[in-house]
Write an enzyme that holds these catalytic residues in place. Sequence first.
Site, PDB file in Angstrom:
ATOM      1  N   GLN A 148      -0.694 -12.378  10.508  1.00  0.00           N
ATOM      2  CA  GLN A 148      -1.391 -12.378   9.373  1.00  0.00           C
ATOM      3  C   GLN A 148       0.065 -12.214   8.509  1.00  0.00           C
ATOM      4  OE1 GLN A 148      -3.741  -8.996   9.612  1.00  0.00           O
ATOM      5  NE2 GLN A 148      -2.019  -7.560   9.498  1.00  0.00           N
TER       6      GLN A 148
ATOM      7  N   GLU B 291      -5.634  -6.435  21.405  1.00  0.00           N
ATOM      8  CA  GLU B 291      -6.250  -5.373  20.601  1.00  0.00           C
ATOM      9  C   GLU B 291      -7.361  -5.607  19.935  1.00  0.00           C
ATOM     10  OE1 GLU B 291      -6.481  -2.778  16.706  1.00  0.00           O
ATOM     11  OE2 GLU B 291      -5.915  -4.735  16.859  1.00  0.00           O
TER      12      GLU B 291
ATOM     13  N   LYS C 188       0.874  -1.141   0.043  1.00  0.00           N
ATOM     14  CA  LYS C 188       0.206   0.061  -0.260  1.00  0.00           C
ATOM     15  C   LYS C 188       0.987   1.267   0.023  1.00  0.00           C
ATOM     16  CE  LYS C 188      -4.000  -2.384   0.225  1.00  0.00           C
ATOM     17  NZ  LYS C 188      -5.035  -2.401   1.272  1.00  0.00           N
TER      18      LYS C 188
ATOM     19  N   LYS D 293       1.169   4.625   9.335  1.00  0.00           N
ATOM     20  CA  LYS D 293       0.736   3.268   8.728  1.00  0.00           C
ATOM     21  C   LYS D 293       1.462   2.977   7.345  1.00  0.00           C
ATOM     22  CE  LYS D 293      -3.629   2.640   9.817  1.00  0.00           C
ATOM     23  NZ  LYS D 293      -4.815   2.037   9.894  1.00  0.00           N
ATOM     24  N   TYR D 294       1.364   4.233   6.590  1.00  0.00           N
ATOM     25  CA  TYR D 294       1.838   3.969   5.256  1.00  0.00           C
ATOM     26  C   TYR D 294       3.009   4.957   4.731  1.00  0.00           C
ATOM     27  CZ  TYR D 294      -3.037   2.141   5.627  1.00  0.00           C
ATOM     28  OH  TYR D 294      -3.998   1.488   6.117  1.00  0.00           O
TER      29      TYR D 294
ATOM     30  N   ASP E 268      -2.407  -7.974  17.929  1.00  0.00           N
ATOM     31  CA  ASP E 268      -3.357  -7.186  16.941  1.00  0.00           C
ATOM     32  C   ASP E 268      -4.437  -8.085  16.529  1.00  0.00           C
ATOM     33  OD1 ASP E 268      -2.915  -5.095  14.776  1.00  0.00           O
ATOM     34  OD2 ASP E 268      -3.524  -6.791  13.472  1.00  0.00           O
TER      35      ASP E 268
END
Lengths: 672, 672
Positions: free
Chosen positions: B323, B423, B263, B536-537, B394
């Site tokens: 993940q 979380e 992303k 985050k990105y 997470d």
Amino acid sequence: MKPIEGRKRVIIEDVKPQVDCGRYPAKRVLGDAVTVTAAVFGDGHDHVTGRLLYRHSSEKDWRSTPLSPLTNDLWSASFIADALGDWVYTLEAWVDHFDTWSDDLRKRLAAQPGQPGVSASAEPQDIPLALRSGALLLEQTATRAKGPDSKRLADQAARLLKLAKAKSDTYDYPLTDEIVALVAQYPDLTLETRYPQELHLWVDRERARYSTWYELFPRSTSPDPARHGTFADVQALLPTIAAMGFDVLYLPPIHPIGKAFRKGPNNSVTSTEDDPGSPWAIGAKEGGHKSIHAPLGTLRDFDALVAAAREHGMELALDIAYQCSPDHPWVAEHPDWFNIRPDGSIQYAENPPKKYQDIYPLNFESPDWRGLWEALRDVFLYWILRDVKIFRVDNPHTKALPFWEWCIGEIHKKYPDVIFLAEAFTRPHVMYSLAKAGFSQSYTYFTWRNTRDELRVYFEEITKPPVTDFFHPNLWPNTPDILHATLQNGGRPAFMQRVILAATLGANYGIYGPAYELGENIPAKPGSEEYLNSEKYQIRQWDRSASHSIAPLITRLNQIRRDNPALQSDGSLHFHNVDNSSILCYSKWSGQNQILVAINLDPTQEQAGWIDLDLKELAIPHNETFDIEDLLTGTHYQWHDRSNYVALRPDVMPAHIFRLLRKPNVETPLTP
Amino acid sequence: MKPIEGRKRVIIEDVKPQVDCGRYPAKRVLGDAVTVTAAVFGDGHDHVTGRLLYRHSSEKDWRSTPLSPLTNDLWSASFIADALGDWVYTLEAWVDHFDTWSDDLRKRLAAQPGQPGVSASAEPQDIPLALRSGALLLEQTATRAKGPDSKRLADQAARLLKLAKAKSDTYDYPLTDEIVALVAQYPDLTLETRYPQELHLWVDRERARYSTWYELFPRSTSPDPARHGTFADVQALLPTIAAMGFDVLYLPPIHPIGKAFRKGPNNSVTSTEDDPGSPWAIGAKEGGHKSIHAPLGTLRDFDALVAAAREHGMELALDIAYQCSPDHPWVAEHPDWFNIRPDGSIQYAENPPKKYQDIYPLNFESPDWRGLWEALRDVFLYWILRDVKIFRVDNPHTKALPFWEWCIGEIHKKYPDVIFLAEAFTRPHVMYSLAKAGFSQSYTYFTWRNTRDELRVYFEEITKPPVTDFFHPNLWPNTPDILHATLQNGGRPAFMQRVILAATLGANYGIYGPAYELGENIPAKPGSEEYLNSEKYQIRQWDRSASHSIAPLITRLNQIRRDNPALQSDGSLHFHNVDNSSILCYSKWSGQNQILVAINLDPTQEQAGWIDLDLKELAIPHNETFDIEDLLTGTHYQWHDRSNYVALRPDVMPAHIFRLLRKPNVETPLTP
């Protein structure tokens, strides 16, 4: 240590009803819809589904019904308790991959380019691939299905594969409701979670929850003052008592009365030959708990009374008091069932410095406790075989609690229709423990709850879960042991108030008559709750036709209870605020039947005030005008919205018992 | 069926703490006094007594402490949880015949003819016989006693027999307190009731209940805008963060970031070579969850950072997000740990119609679930061996709940000092279930509770039993995922308000900085809770020295938390009414330390009102004048009785944090 199967992803918790983590059964009555709720959830976004498993304990196979979602991961399912006795229930739940797929597919279909609100250039939704996933799930379902269903499912799988290959611009949801329902019939239970407990439910007959008791002393029923009353005299009174609307006729102990240390009138320690003694001093040389006090009649007379009561729509309830007079045959036959003092004598009842030498308590730490337990159980069985199915048990809290659980359990195995009323006036935990151990009904603190706040707080406790799952209150405005100060001081209005409260707050209630309807209110001495010249120690004469009798009011109350299902259970009880603390207002409902009671608690003067109705509880829309009928007088009123005025004169009629007259299509609340 | 021993007459029920009927352990922290309560009672008037049995699970033998009576058949006993890990407790209770006898004897003695208030002609009280009963009980106790105690008891028995024979006019209580206490040491346990369950208690270190978190993106810590931040840069910031009073420094995932479907800024689906990607897209050809993203530094740099943090009184917390990016080594090594679609491809994360192609979720229904579970556990163990003892996990709610119970259980067996923060922002049952499964701390709905009523209702739920028995809330006014509208719209006052609330309502709280102290409040788009230009990105530069920073306030808050034990746990939280719905008032206490907070929730204008203090909760007598100190300003006030006035300007300081300055001899409440 890992579980054997770690892929069981669903959690089932917070299952209700559940009494003390399943240690005791929950209770319902025959015909009830038993609703079981639970929190059921898993991880992530996969859908879960599940079902309630239930069976009568006499059945081998589970019956099942699907869980329906409520809010916030709570689910519920119901079944009808269509047989008396012990039921078992549990739950199973699993991740529903088909339902998850189906829901995802619908979202994909709605997001196809060109669908309403979706641009034609939107991202494609991989529907052919989704159809192939669906085909796979259908194929797996087909292998679990039977006969023609299997073929139907396989055909649908093939159809989805064909659709997936055909490549189309837009797709519709490819399955009929029938196929979706068919898939649900063959869930994949490989990874199902089973709730680890099988919970028990005890189903009583309806009279455990709704009953109307009348207690009398047979000794005082003779029309001839010179003669001891008999079962035949009681039989002659049945039409009168039945006409008042009672359905349980309860007699104090009918067994031979001991002579040793017999008490005289007003509990005097001296007595004469003529004094009849207390029926609770049980046992004489003629026999004990399986015998009949000779002056009352014969066993045949007793049988006749039981049968005649049934013909009048009533049942006879016996008082079983497990204690012995020194003359009881058990004292000689089983001295080891009693406490032996260091001097070899048997310990009489004592609460130092008080002595009750006419009573020997049983010793539940007896080395022969097994023999004792069986003998006590056999007393019940003896009278059950004589068609007595209701027992009022005297002071059960002074007998070992594990005994009751065993004894009632044993009797209920064979006779699930037997009802036990616990006469325990003791601390809350002990009272509740007796109900958990099996007592069908329980005396309460009602007698000592007299102000608005006392009544409200107490009844909010005993008419809501968890208490209602095991405890059926039975309200008594008086008993032969309890003449409360409210009755001593409040005159006829107080007797009217307390019986109206009992009859409408409690689906089970009873009175000790004719003392009650005749307003007997003189205590043995100031500050005492004992009656002066109590029937416990002497024979009394009563004039049932006295003009001050409130029997007509009681008759009307019992008729109102019969006509209105709202008053036949307690779970719907709800209090409404009133701006006068002397007025208590509450409602009950069942189906379409709604009853609203407003009662003046002050016996001395008129009280008036504005009721603030909780319209939501009554399912009445705001600003509505509605008709109500006072069932005590037949008068109709029109009330409007939430605020309504009442004025109640205690000397005339201290209460309104309103039935709400509503259009039948008005939304009404669910059955409690 | 009869029990094997029907003479066990005591019932033990309603044991607390108890989570889901003992299915899960209750939780406490090291050094806590663990109070266990239960209803304990039997039939009749016999006295009961009992004791709490407890042991650390590493101990073989029970320790015990006697139960003390509260009211209404409730009893309690406490022990100090003086070791981390798994504890076990249960109860035993029995009928205490000696105590019953002793109490009866005292009543008999008081009722002897001629005693105060007793007529000289009153009934005698059979005291010699009672003394013989007592002698028998003492003889029985002597047979259970050991060594000299046995002889002492036998001697006393003989003494009582002698007294009984001597025949006196009046008697005194014949035993000393020492003998009575000695008897209690040798109870007759033959007929004791043992609570059928052994309940578990999990004891964490104190930081599970009291911790102060600071989250930052290491990538943004470089002083050189042209360079990616490193562990060394973070290390350089440690003095600054420690000086603000934080004790946990929490880093988003530090693992290699995937390149597939990476992303770009603002979650764009396209990215350039220069874009750093999301740290939550875990795994690349360099490695997965046990590797370090090369631009951050080496494993050695990491170790140095962990050690340096400890030197500054802080612990490093890692973010573990289970993940995988499509580039994660597990994808090739263990394709069966993922969902495979019918076309053979691996299923990426989806919430139709949304696609997250850069993320592969793990499949907890994998046939190799055992291998998967072990691999996931091993990730924690790997970092634990590098001295990381706190993990923020997470989205744990998208992983199978039974996995967490096993995984945390396995780790806690060897490392009971490891703390896991869940979380999970999901439905209440799922959030609570994660805490029951073992998570030490939990994110909450605090971010979305902003009005007075929202805050009060929610915090009354999460700071009282049963929730407090398993759930430690951790309050975050912001996270990299959540910029609430309150902060977007409320400006600097809102940032002050929300951090004051977090730091005083929650013993655990944290902020995502420096976005928080610098008041970063622009959303990605209107209505979104995402930050514009989220870290985050992309890499961000922050000016920690900006004059509008609220770092000084946060520093003061954290100092107040350290100085005041009242703010280091949540169980004492109590709300006080205020006549202005924009002001929230609450108190907390611990021992003699009492804190009272009054906060204006309106970021736009001054709010003033009268607080109605619950004086009983504060242990302040009516009509008393007392001193309070505002710990934010150092100002002292004199308040009087229950009604006191506050006026709070949000732009200046939206809250008072008062410490109550009381005379030390004033009665204070018990420790929560």
